[in-house]
Write an enzyme that holds these catalytic residues in place. Structure first.
Site, PDB file in Angstrom:
ATOM      1  N   ASN A 139      72.918  54.875  30.309  1.00  0.00           N
ATOM      2  CA  ASN A 139      71.514  54.459  30.229  1.00  0.00           C
ATOM      3  C   ASN A 139      71.239  53.715  28.930  1.00  0.00           C
ATOM      4  O   ASN A 139      71.841  54.008  27.900  1.00  0.00           O
ATOM      5  CB  ASN A 139      70.590  55.679  30.348  1.00  0.00           C
ATOM      6  CG  ASN A 139      70.769  56.378  31.696  1.00  0.00           C
ATOM      7  OD1 ASN A 139      71.255  55.765  32.642  1.00  0.00           O
ATOM      8  ND2 ASN A 139      70.416  57.643  31.759  1.00  0.00           N
ATOM      9  N   HIS A 198      76.717  51.408  27.788  1.00  0.00           N
ATOM     10  CA  HIS A 198      76.223  50.106  28.270  1.00  0.00           C
ATOM     11  C   HIS A 198      75.161  49.529  27.353  1.00  0.00           C
ATOM     12  O   HIS A 198      74.360  48.707  27.775  1.00  0.00           O
ATOM     13  CB  HIS A 198      75.691  50.239  29.710  1.00  0.00           C
ATOM     14  CG  HIS A 198      76.770  50.553  30.702  1.00  0.00           C
ATOM     15  ND1 HIS A 198      76.508  50.996  31.978  1.00  0.00           N
ATOM     16  CD2 HIS A 198      78.128  50.505  30.593  1.00  0.00           C
ATOM     17  CE1 HIS A 198      77.659  51.205  32.605  1.00  0.00           C
ATOM     18  NE2 HIS A 198      78.651  50.922  31.788  1.00  0.00           N
ATOM     19  N   CYS A 207      74.549  33.851  15.603  1.00  0.00           N
ATOM     20  CA  CYS A 207      75.124  34.466  14.388  1.00  0.00           C
ATOM     21  C   CYS A 207      75.574  35.897  14.637  1.00  0.00           C
ATOM     22  O   CYS A 207      76.030  36.563  13.707  1.00  0.00           O
ATOM     23  CB  CYS A 207      74.089  34.412  13.258  1.00  0.00           C
ATOM     24  SG  CYS A 207      72.692  35.509  13.487  1.00  0.00           S
ATOM     25  N   TYR A 235      64.050  41.839  31.773  1.00  0.00           N
ATOM     26  CA  TYR A 235      64.280  42.937  30.820  1.00  0.00           C
ATOM     27  C   TYR A 235      62.994  43.331  30.115  1.00  0.00           C
ATOM     28  O   TYR A 235      62.779  44.502  29.800  1.00  0.00           O
ATOM     29  CB  TYR A 235      65.365  42.558  29.803  1.00  0.00           C
ATOM     30  CG  TYR A 235      66.738  42.880  30.315  1.00  0.00           C
ATOM     31  CD1 TYR A 235      67.515  41.917  30.958  1.00  0.00           C
ATOM     32  CD2 TYR A 235      67.252  44.172  30.219  1.00  0.00           C
ATOM     33  CE1 TYR A 235      68.765  42.233  31.472  1.00  0.00           C
ATOM     34  CE2 TYR A 235      68.504  44.495  30.734  1.00  0.00           C
ATOM     35  CZ  TYR A 235      69.251  43.521  31.362  1.00  0.00           C
ATOM     36  OH  TYR A 235      70.478  43.841  31.886  1.00  0.00           O
TER      37      TYR A 235
END
Ligand code: BV8
Ligand code: ZN
Length: 270
Positions: A110, A127, A138, A75
């Protein structure tokens, strides 16, 4: 960047413009093809993000629990790429088109913010968004600060738990609010404009079907055909940055002409 076919013909554009100019409420659903001409890759296909990896190995909670560092590395590359791109003419045409309608809803699959940066408001991110992170312990949600990418997985500043990208992975529910708002818009719209998605991922891919069931017209913009294409009233075989600015201009001309009560503007070179 691969040069995509530019096949939308004048008559298709004309038919789509007529449907849009006569409509009051609009739903727009976009996928990664919308951001392709900004330089961000799509998921599937030879150039896709998922070439060489199995989607469930990078876009599932099990993968993240198994190897959070690896998923974050995957990512982080995308996050850094997002920082170097701009909205393309397609994003800007979407924002202008929305302004032509009394009611318009923009739902995107997107996780970039190119629609917002092009001027669209109230974008429904079905998404999630890559510019936010969430704590696995938490559960707080916070903006992704650059410093957080130095150590992966980044620790939560509040509880030292592990932070995850604020995106929806396979097997995870879509955010309730945005999804329900998109479903309501699909049931209420006169026209659904579906841009740059393979229509393979559910439940987002149900939205054009809901619109169709309610009698709305469905217009698809995609250089390839998808499972939606046979159900589309008009399938514009072209790219977002190429088709949408022409389409938006035709709709504006039609609306202006109709307001003046005149004949249809020529579409000779549409
Ligand atoms: C869920 C992470 C339930 C974010 C992604 C039926 C109903 C409900 C669920 C399912 C169902 N059947 C199967 C499922 C499960 C699954 C699913 O749909 N699987 C598919 C593969 C069969 N769905 C889920 O798991 C969803 N969750 O249903 O949970 C639940 C309910 C309650 C409680 C608990 C659980 C979650 C789905 C989201 C998964 N996350 N990614 C990220 O990393 O970004 S999916 C991934 O695919 C992306 O999010 C992306 O948004 C999505 C769709 O892909 P596209 O955007 O369409 O991209 P793609 O590459 O496929 O296509 C690009 C297109 O653009 C192409 O058509 C190309 O031709 C075109 N193009 C290229 N260039 C251009 C262009 N178009 C225009 N212009 C260009 N220049
Ligand atoms: Zn925390």
């Amino acid at each position: 960047m691969d040069v995509l076919p530019r096949l939308a013909t004048g008559s298709d554009l004309h038919a789509a413009a007529e449907l849009l100019a006569g409509a009051e409420t609009l739903l727009i659903l976009t996928g990664s093809g919308m951001s392709r001409e900004s330089g961000l890759p799509t998921f599937r296909g030879p150039e896709g993000l998922w070439r060489g990896v199995k989607p469930e190995d990078v876009a599932s909670i099990d993968a993240f629990r198994r190897d959070p560092k690896w998923v974050w590395e995957w990512y982080r590359e995308r996050i850094l790429a997002h920082r170097n791109v701009e909205p393309n003419p397609g994003h800007r045409a979407v924002a202008r088109l929305q302004k032509q309608f009394g009611r318009s809803t923009l739902a995107t699959q997107n996780v970039d913010v190119l629609h917002e940066r092009a001027g669209s408001k109230g974008v429904l991110h079905l998404h999630g968004q890559l510019n936010f992170v969430r704590c696995m312990s938490c559960t707080r949600r916070l903006p992704l600060e650059p410093v957080l990418l130095e150590t992966l997985p980044p620790p939560c500043p509040a509880c030292a738990g592990i932070l995850r990208p604020d995106v929806v992975w396979f097997g995870e529910a879509l955010p309730e609010g945005p999804f329900q708002e998109a479903v309501a818009a699909a049931h209420a719209c006169d026209v659904a404009l579906v841009v740059g998605t393979s229509n393979l991922v559910y439940p987002a891919a149900m939205l054009p079907q809901f619109a169709k069931q309610e009698g709305a017209a469905v217009i698809e913009v995609n250089p390839e055909s998808t499972p939606l294409t046979p159900d589309a009233d008009v399938a514009l075989a072209g790219t977002a940055a190429d088709v949408l600015p022409t389409l938006e201009r035709l709709v504006a001309d039609l609306r202006r002409t109709r307001r003046r009560g005149g004949a249809r503007p020529g579409f000779a070179n549409a």
